[in-house]
Design an enzyme around this catalytic site. Sequence first.
Site, PDB file in Angstrom:
ATOM      1  N   TYR A  57      -2.093  17.338   4.396  1.00  0.00           N
ATOM      2  CA  TYR A  57      -1.257  16.373   5.128  1.00  0.00           C
ATOM      3  C   TYR A  57       0.171  16.834   5.399  1.00  0.00           C
ATOM      4  O   TYR A  57       0.834  16.306   6.288  1.00  0.00           O
ATOM      5  CB  TYR A  57      -1.283  14.996   4.450  1.00  0.00           C
ATOM      6  CG  TYR A  57      -0.254  14.739   3.382  1.00  0.00           C
ATOM      7  CD1 TYR A  57       0.853  13.913   3.653  1.00  0.00           C
ATOM      8  CD2 TYR A  57      -0.366  15.288   2.117  1.00  0.00           C
ATOM      9  CE1 TYR A  57       1.795  13.648   2.677  1.00  0.00           C
ATOM     10  CE2 TYR A  57       0.565  15.040   1.143  1.00  0.00           C
ATOM     11  CZ  TYR A  57       1.646  14.224   1.414  1.00  0.00           C
ATOM     12  OH  TYR A  57       2.584  13.976   0.442  1.00  0.00           O
ATOM     13  N   HIS A  95       0.846  -1.207   0.000  1.00  0.00           N
ATOM     14  CA  HIS A  95       0.000   0.000   0.000  1.00  0.00           C
ATOM     15  C   HIS A  95       0.878   1.253   0.000  1.00  0.00           C
ATOM     16  O   HIS A  95       0.666   2.177  -0.786  1.00  0.00           O
ATOM     17  CB  HIS A  95      -0.926   0.002   1.219  1.00  0.00           C
ATOM     18  CG  HIS A  95      -1.670   1.286   1.420  1.00  0.00           C
ATOM     19  ND1 HIS A  95      -2.685   1.706   0.583  1.00  0.00           N
ATOM     20  CD2 HIS A  95      -1.534   2.252   2.363  1.00  0.00           C
ATOM     21  CE1 HIS A  95      -3.146   2.873   1.010  1.00  0.00           C
ATOM     22  NE2 HIS A  95      -2.468   3.232   2.079  1.00  0.00           N
ATOM     23  N   ASP A 145     -11.329   2.730   7.222  1.00  0.00           N
ATOM     24  CA  ASP A 145     -10.793   4.070   7.488  1.00  0.00           C
ATOM     25  C   ASP A 145     -11.168   4.968   6.299  1.00  0.00           C
ATOM     26  O   ASP A 145     -10.369   5.189   5.396  1.00  0.00           O
ATOM     27  CB  ASP A 145      -9.270   3.961   7.661  1.00  0.00           C
ATOM     28  CG  ASP A 145      -8.620   5.308   7.910  1.00  0.00           C
ATOM     29  OD1 ASP A 145      -9.315   6.234   8.363  1.00  0.00           O
ATOM     30  OD2 ASP A 145      -7.407   5.427   7.632  1.00  0.00           O
ATOM     31  N   GLN A 175      -7.113  15.324   2.066  1.00  0.00           N
ATOM     32  CA  GLN A 175      -5.851  14.770   2.592  1.00  0.00           C
ATOM     33  C   GLN A 175      -4.638  15.368   1.864  1.00  0.00           C
ATOM     34  O   GLN A 175      -3.652  15.749   2.485  1.00  0.00           O
ATOM     35  CB  GLN A 175      -5.878  13.252   2.415  1.00  0.00           C
ATOM     36  CG  GLN A 175      -4.699  12.507   3.028  1.00  0.00           C
ATOM     37  CD  GLN A 175      -4.805  10.980   2.848  1.00  0.00           C
ATOM     38  OE1 GLN A 175      -5.786  10.473   2.306  1.00  0.00           O
ATOM     39  NE2 GLN A 175      -3.806  10.265   3.308  1.00  0.00           N
ATOM     40  N   GLU A 196     -10.623   2.582   3.148  1.00  0.00           N
ATOM     41  CA  GLU A 196      -9.386   1.822   3.333  1.00  0.00           C
ATOM     42  C   GLU A 196      -9.742   0.546   4.072  1.00  0.00           C
ATOM     43  O   GLU A 196     -10.316   0.588   5.161  1.00  0.00           O
ATOM     44  CB  GLU A 196      -8.337   2.631   4.122  1.00  0.00           C
ATOM     45  CG  GLU A 196      -7.807   3.823   3.328  1.00  0.00           C
ATOM     46  CD  GLU A 196      -6.620   4.535   3.972  1.00  0.00           C
ATOM     47  OE1 GLU A 196      -6.429   4.383   5.201  1.00  0.00           O
ATOM     48  OE2 GLU A 196      -5.895   5.233   3.249  1.00  0.00           O
ATOM     49  N   THR A 256      -4.079   0.274   5.457  1.00  0.00           N
ATOM     50  CA  THR A 256      -4.710  -0.388   4.321  1.00  0.00           C
ATOM     51  C   THR A 256      -3.979  -1.675   3.963  1.00  0.00           C
ATOM     52  O   THR A 256      -2.757  -1.700   3.872  1.00  0.00           O
ATOM     53  CB  THR A 256      -4.687   0.548   3.095  1.00  0.00           C
ATOM     54  OG1 THR A 256      -5.221   1.802   3.495  1.00  0.00           O
ATOM     55  CG2 THR A 256      -5.483  -0.029   1.948  1.00  0.00           C
TER      56      THR A 256
HETATM   57 MN    MN Z   1      -5.718   4.175   7.237  1.00  0.00          MN
END
Ligand code: MN
Length: 461
Positions: free
Chosen positions: A262, A151, A251, A258, A217, A378
């Site tokens: 982030y 991931h 999630d 994001q 996720e 994930t």
């Molecule tokens: Mn997550």
Amino acid sequence: MAYAIDETHDPKLESWVESANDPSTDFPIQNLPLATVIRPIEDSETGDEFTLSAVVAIGDMLLDLNRLSMTELAPEDDSDWDFVAVDQIVAEGKWSGLRKKVQSLLRKDNDALQNHPLRDEIVIPRDDSMMSLPLIDPIGDYTDFYASLYHATNVGSMFRPDNPLLPNYKHIPIGYHGRASSIIPSGTSIKRPVGQQAPAEEGGSPSFGPCKLLDYEMEMGAFIGRGNELGEPIDIKDAEDHILGLCILNDWSARDLQKWEYVPLGPFLAKNFASTISPFIVTMEALAPFRCGAQERDAGDPQPLGYMDSDENRKSGGIDITVEVWLASEKMREQGMDPIKLSKGNFKDMYWTVAQMVTHHSVNGCNLQPGDLLGSGTISGTTRDSRGSMLELTWDGDPFANPPISAPGTQRTPIVLPTGEERKFIADGDEIIMKAYCEREGYRRIGFGECRGIIEAARSV
Ligand code: MN
């Protein structure tokens, strides 16, 4: 201490609850996951209409531990029965003993409960809409990890094609502290979040409105059963003693929010609007037959530092859990179509084990507490159909192909639904359904139930 395979995992055991003997059930007598049910009551004194009860799932029924504890089947001299909530079972570390007792009462050859006059009060049909979060007390703390190398490599490749993995990844289980208050039980619908999105061009102003790139996720969640004192780290050898069991975790992630927010401190509003968990905690005891080695590291990879390494973790730190994600759009449901499967992955494909996450989380002295939830990150594999998020599924790149295909993050092939609708991300009305189960030759299949959520239109802004 490892959780051992014992007589409670015997595949020949059958229950007098017939649905538990169906080979396809998630909840045979070998599983016995813990949950909390919302039961309707009529209490003329208090006016209460509902009560919360600790239950164990068996086939398509629930065994109400509270009702059971009020009968002579729960002897007064046995303090193991003196509880009212899953929370107490967790806090007092009573589950291991209870597993054997509950299993004994449910066995086909035991008629104590089977022929009890209050049996139908104690063992009730499971109705998924009546399940609450597994614990009655609010989840104290929630930490989400990022433990799948595949991931992390997929996502890293979208944003940094030449340098997908940051230098810390193979040394540290990367995680962040999430929001516990917005963790909700399966079946709760979710309003599409609203927020800021990155400016269309550098130096421009951000836009504001409903999230355009809503994603899920596929993760597993681990409930902490026993905490550690502040300042007292958990040794890798003891780490699993601190875990009660696992559930499915979605999630939900707003990718456009994001991407803008982030840097430099990580996920914030893109993640904390909702996280859905399945209602059942499958205990570490139940998972004992499905253990496997921690993921083997490539020859060129660093080994974990000593505090996160042990023979036992290498040999049996992994858990073989198949995970699946399904989608049903509103149109599909209206036309009576079944959900379609988007992906199928496996929890054994994680770079870091749950024990390593627990140990690393506490190595600085941070105190974990009973009822805390840890998300795995994930779960993705190397193949396209094993990717655990839509961000990865619809992306055209493949860093694991030979030679690797690195495509910029904007190149996407949509998923085509049986109605002809197309999806690059989640649309309003879509229901995401996650499933997880363990299968191994010589043992009964056990499952985690489902983790469901429907996305509703955003509030108007
Ligand atoms: Mn997550």
